[in-house]
Design a protein around this motif. Structure first.
Motif, PDB file in Angstrom:
ATOM      1  N   GLY A 154       0.818  -1.212   0.000  1.00 34.90           N
ATOM      2  CA  GLY A 154       0.000   0.000   0.000  1.00 34.90           C
ATOM      3  C   GLY A 154       0.849   1.259   0.000  1.00 34.90           C
ATOM      4  N   ALA A 155       1.922   1.254   0.798  1.00 35.79           N
ATOM      5  CA  ALA A 155       2.813   2.414   0.831  1.00 35.79           C
ATOM      6  C   ALA A 155       3.489   2.623  -0.518  1.00 35.79           C
ATOM      7  N   ASP A 156       3.871   1.521  -1.165  1.00 39.18           N
ATOM      8  CA  ASP A 156       4.485   1.610  -2.490  1.00 39.18           C
ATOM      9  C   ASP A 156       3.528   2.219  -3.507  1.00 39.18           C
ATOM     10  N   ILE A 157       2.265   1.780  -3.480  1.00 34.67           N
ATOM     11  CA  ILE A 157       1.275   2.285  -4.429  1.00 34.67           C
ATOM     12  C   ILE A 157       1.025   3.770  -4.198  1.00 34.67           C
ATOM     13  N   ILE A 158       0.881   4.170  -2.938  1.00 35.46           N
ATOM     14  CA  ILE A 158       0.690   5.591  -2.629  1.00 35.46           C
ATOM     15  C   ILE A 158       1.884   6.405  -3.112  1.00 35.46           C
ATOM     16  N   GLY A 203       0.365  20.169  -4.677  1.00 37.13           N
ATOM     17  CA  GLY A 203       1.722  19.730  -4.403  1.00 37.13           C
ATOM     18  C   GLY A 203       2.009  19.533  -2.927  1.00 37.13           C
ATOM     19  N   SER A 204       1.381  20.313  -2.072  1.00 35.13           N
ATOM     20  CA  SER A 204       1.588  20.158  -0.631  1.00 35.13           C
ATOM     21  C   SER A 204       1.107  18.782  -0.161  1.00 35.13           C
ATOM     22  N   ILE A 205      -0.041  18.350  -0.688  1.00 31.56           N
ATOM     23  CA  ILE A 205      -0.563  17.028  -0.348  1.00 31.56           C
ATOM     24  C   ILE A 205       0.362  15.949  -0.907  1.00 31.56           C
ATOM     25  N   VAL A 206       0.823  16.135  -2.151  1.00 27.50           N
ATOM     26  CA  VAL A 206       1.707  15.172  -2.799  1.00 27.50           C
ATOM     27  C   VAL A 206       2.990  14.992  -1.992  1.00 27.50           C
ATOM     28  N   LEU A 210       4.340  11.569  -0.232  1.00 26.56           N
ATOM     29  CA  LEU A 210       5.642  11.014  -0.587  1.00 26.56           C
ATOM     30  C   LEU A 210       6.506  10.795   0.649  1.00 26.56           C
ATOM     31  N   ILE A 211       6.500  11.747   1.550  1.00 21.20           N
ATOM     32  CA  ILE A 211       7.328  11.632   2.752  1.00 21.20           C
ATOM     33  C   ILE A 211       6.821  10.505   3.647  1.00 21.20           C
ATOM     34  N   LEU A 212       5.509  10.462   3.892  1.00 17.31           N
ATOM     35  CA  LEU A 212       4.953   9.442   4.786  1.00 17.31           C
ATOM     36  C   LEU A 212       5.137   8.034   4.208  1.00 17.31           C
ATOM     37  N   SER A 213       4.822   7.861   2.921  1.00 18.78           N
ATOM     38  CA  SER A 213       4.981   6.533   2.313  1.00 18.78           C
ATOM     39  C   SER A 213       6.454   6.157   2.196  1.00 18.78           C
ATOM     40  N   GLY A 214       7.315   7.158   1.952  1.00 20.70           N
ATOM     41  CA  GLY A 214       8.752   6.896   1.890  1.00 20.70           C
ATOM     42  C   GLY A 214       9.305   6.448   3.230  1.00 20.70           C
ATOM     43  N   LEU A 215       8.833   7.071   4.310  1.00 18.93           N
ATOM     44  CA  LEU A 215       9.277   6.668   5.651  1.00 18.93           C
ATOM     45  C   LEU A 215       8.827   5.240   5.964  1.00 18.93           C
ATOM     46  N   ALA A 216       7.585   4.910   5.580  1.00 16.21           N
ATOM     47  CA  ALA A 216       7.088   3.549   5.824  1.00 16.21           C
ATOM     48  C   ALA A 216       7.911   2.528   5.051  1.00 16.21           C
ATOM     49  N   ASN A 217       8.191   2.824   3.796  1.00 13.14           N
ATOM     50  CA  ASN A 217       9.001   1.916   2.984  1.00 13.14           C
ATOM     51  C   ASN A 217      10.406   1.752   3.562  1.00 13.14           C
ATOM     52  N   SER A 218      11.001   2.867   3.980  1.00 18.02           N
ATOM     53  CA  SER A 218      12.362   2.813   4.523  1.00 18.02           C
ATOM     54  C   SER A 218      12.415   1.988   5.806  1.00 18.02           C
ATOM     55  N   LEU A 239      20.403   5.427  -2.334  1.00 16.18           N
ATOM     56  CA  LEU A 239      19.300   6.007  -1.567  1.00 16.18           C
ATOM     57  C   LEU A 239      19.641   7.424  -1.123  1.00 16.18           C
ATOM     58  N   LEU A 240      20.891   7.647  -0.695  1.00 19.73           N
ATOM     59  CA  LEU A 240      21.315   8.992  -0.305  1.00 19.73           C
ATOM     60  C   LEU A 240      21.212   9.950  -1.490  1.00 19.73           C
ATOM     61  N   GLY A 241      21.641   9.489  -2.678  1.00 22.98           N
ATOM     62  CA  GLY A 241      21.524  10.319  -3.869  1.00 22.98           C
ATOM     63  C   GLY A 241      20.080  10.661  -4.162  1.00 22.98           C
ATOM     64  N   LYS A 242      19.191   9.694  -3.993  1.00 21.19           N
ATOM     65  CA  LYS A 242      17.763   9.947  -4.218  1.00 21.19           C
ATOM     66  C   LYS A 242      17.233  10.999  -3.239  1.00 21.19           C
ATOM     67  N   LEU A 243      17.617  10.876  -1.965  1.00 23.68           N
ATOM     68  CA  LEU A 243      17.145  11.823  -0.957  1.00 23.68           C
ATOM     69  C   LEU A 243      17.660  13.239  -1.228  1.00 23.68           C
ATOM     70  N   LEU A 244      18.924  13.348  -1.649  1.00 23.88           N
ATOM     71  CA  LEU A 244      19.480  14.666  -1.956  1.00 23.88           C
ATOM     72  C   LEU A 244      18.755  15.300  -3.139  1.00 23.88           C
ATOM     73  N   LEU A 245      18.465  14.507  -4.158  1.00 16.09           N
ATOM     74  CA  LEU A 245      17.739  15.025  -5.320  1.00 16.09           C
ATOM     75  C   LEU A 245      16.312  15.411  -4.944  1.00 16.09           C
ATOM     76  N   PHE A 246      15.697  14.615  -4.084  1.00 19.55           N
ATOM     77  CA  PHE A 246      14.348  14.950  -3.615  1.00 19.55           C
ATOM     78  C   PHE A 246      14.361  16.262  -2.839  1.00 19.55           C
ATOM     79  N   GLY A 247      15.394  16.447  -2.017  1.00 21.85           N
ATOM     80  CA  GLY A 247      15.529  17.719  -1.304  1.00 21.85           C
ATOM     81  C   GLY A 247      15.670  18.890  -2.253  1.00 21.85           C
ATOM     82  N   ALA A 248      16.444  18.694  -3.324  1.00 21.96           N
ATOM     83  CA  ALA A 248      16.600  19.751  -4.322  1.00 21.96           C
ATOM     84  C   ALA A 248      15.266  20.063  -4.992  1.00 21.96           C
ATOM     85  N   MET A 249      14.468  19.026  -5.290  1.00 25.26           N
ATOM     86  CA  MET A 249      13.154  19.246  -5.888  1.00 25.26           C
ATOM     87  C   MET A 249      12.240  20.014  -4.945  1.00 25.26           C
ATOM     88  N   LEU A 250      12.320  19.705  -3.644  1.00 26.09           N
ATOM     89  CA  LEU A 250      11.507  20.439  -2.671  1.00 26.09           C
ATOM     90  C   LEU A 250      11.884  21.915  -2.645  1.00 26.09           C
TER      91      LEU A 250
END
Length: 311
Positions: A154-158, A203-206, A210-218, A239-250
């Motif tokens: 479920g977390a993956d699908i979200i 985007g705020s909801i998105v 993403l953060i909540l489902s990402g934390l559950a997956n992690s 994973l660190l590279g993904k998180l840094l890029l996600f931070g840049a997108m934020l």
């Protein structure tokens, strides 16, 4: 390193299916009335039909890659019997059939459903959500059993659906902002500003999803006991590279919402939005580049054993 062909196919599927879901969703939460008609603001009909066809082709190629991997032979040597066995005799094959059916349904609606644009966009969004959700069964989300397995799936699908809304919005905004100069009339710039402002709220909801489902997956994939040594492995580095890029997108999304979009509104009031449009174009290009890089890392991560697996 995992097979680069498999990574490329997974990247293509992530990008393709997220666009198929995110673009019609953008039409529903941003455009109004006649604006939703294909060709009025965005050329939904040819764009979505083309992406659906590409998705079918990528799905077929992905099945061939999987069958070759299971058979232990190069993709050029895979036989029809092995492919039929994977399609008809495995859960992955059943999910693949669901995806193909959803993509064919999308192709149908994208070609003939535009007499009622709102219905067409709704039907396309639902079919695309099903197709995108099938990707959860091709990754780590399908590896667990019982209640934990359902939570992970479920977390993956979200996570996939939320990312699809963001990716689709980026594509739609680029189509609006990067249209030919001859079409960048004042009304079009006003529409672009409204679209940017509309996505800012969604985007705020998105981001929250993403953060909540990402934390559950992690938590499931890594586990608290593995955090200390996580970044000593290839999985952790990616994973660190993904998180840094996600931070840049934020950061870029925040700049768009709180600075660049209001600057466009001010520029429109003053009668010249060209400079603000150029700034938005640069920001959207960088944000889109980060998104594609993240999807590439996700495609790679899906082929690696997570720390919690003990492998």
């Amino acid at each position: 390193m995992p097979d680069m062909v498999a990574i490329a196919v997974r990247l293509g599927l992530y990008l393709d299916l997220m666009l198929l879901f995110g673009l019609p969703m953008f039409g529903l939460y941003t455009l109004r009335g006649a604006e939703r008609k294909s060709g009025s603001v965005l050329r939904f009909r040819p764009v979505l039909a083309t992406i659906a066809l590409i998705g079918i082709g990528l799905s077929i190629l992905g099945m061939m890659v999987l069958a070759a991997s299971m058979g232990g032979v190069p993709i050029g040597e895979i036989d029809r019997a092995t492919i039929n066995m994977v399609i008809s005799g495995t859960s992955t094959g059943a999910v693949w059939q669901v995806r193909i059916a959803a993509l064919l349904l999308m192709l149908y609606f994208s070609l003939v459903g535009w007499r009622r644009p709102t219905f067409a966009l709704t039907a396309l969004s639902i079919a695309a959500a099903v197709a995108l959700a099938t990707l959860a069964w091709t990754g780590h989300g399908a590896a667990d059993e019982g209640a934990l397995g359902w939570v992970h799936l479920g977390a993956d699908i979200i996570h996939l659906l939320a990312a699809g809304i963001w990716i689709g919005a980026l594509c739609a905004l680029c189509l609006l902002i990067f249209c030919p100069a001859a079409r960048m009339a004042r009304d079009h710039i006003h529409l672009s500003h409204r679209a940017l402002d509309g996505f800012a709220r969604v985007g705020s909801i998105v981001v929250g999803l993403l953060i909540l489902s990402g934390l559950a997956n992690s938590w499931i994939l890594i586990g608290p006991s593995k955090l200390g040594s996580l970044f000593t492995s290839l999985y952790g580095v990616l994973l660190l590279g993904k998180l840094l890029l996600f931070g840049a997108m934020l950061l870029l999304a925040a700049a768009n919402r709180f600075f660049l979009t209001p600057a466009l509104a001010t520029a429109l009031e003053e009668g010249d939005g060209s400079s603000a449009v150029r700034s938005l174009r640069r920001s959207l290009l960088i944000e889109s580049g980060c998104a594609i890089a993240i999807l590439a890392l996700v495609a790679w991560l899906g082929l690696l054993a997570p720390p919690a697996s003990g492998m």
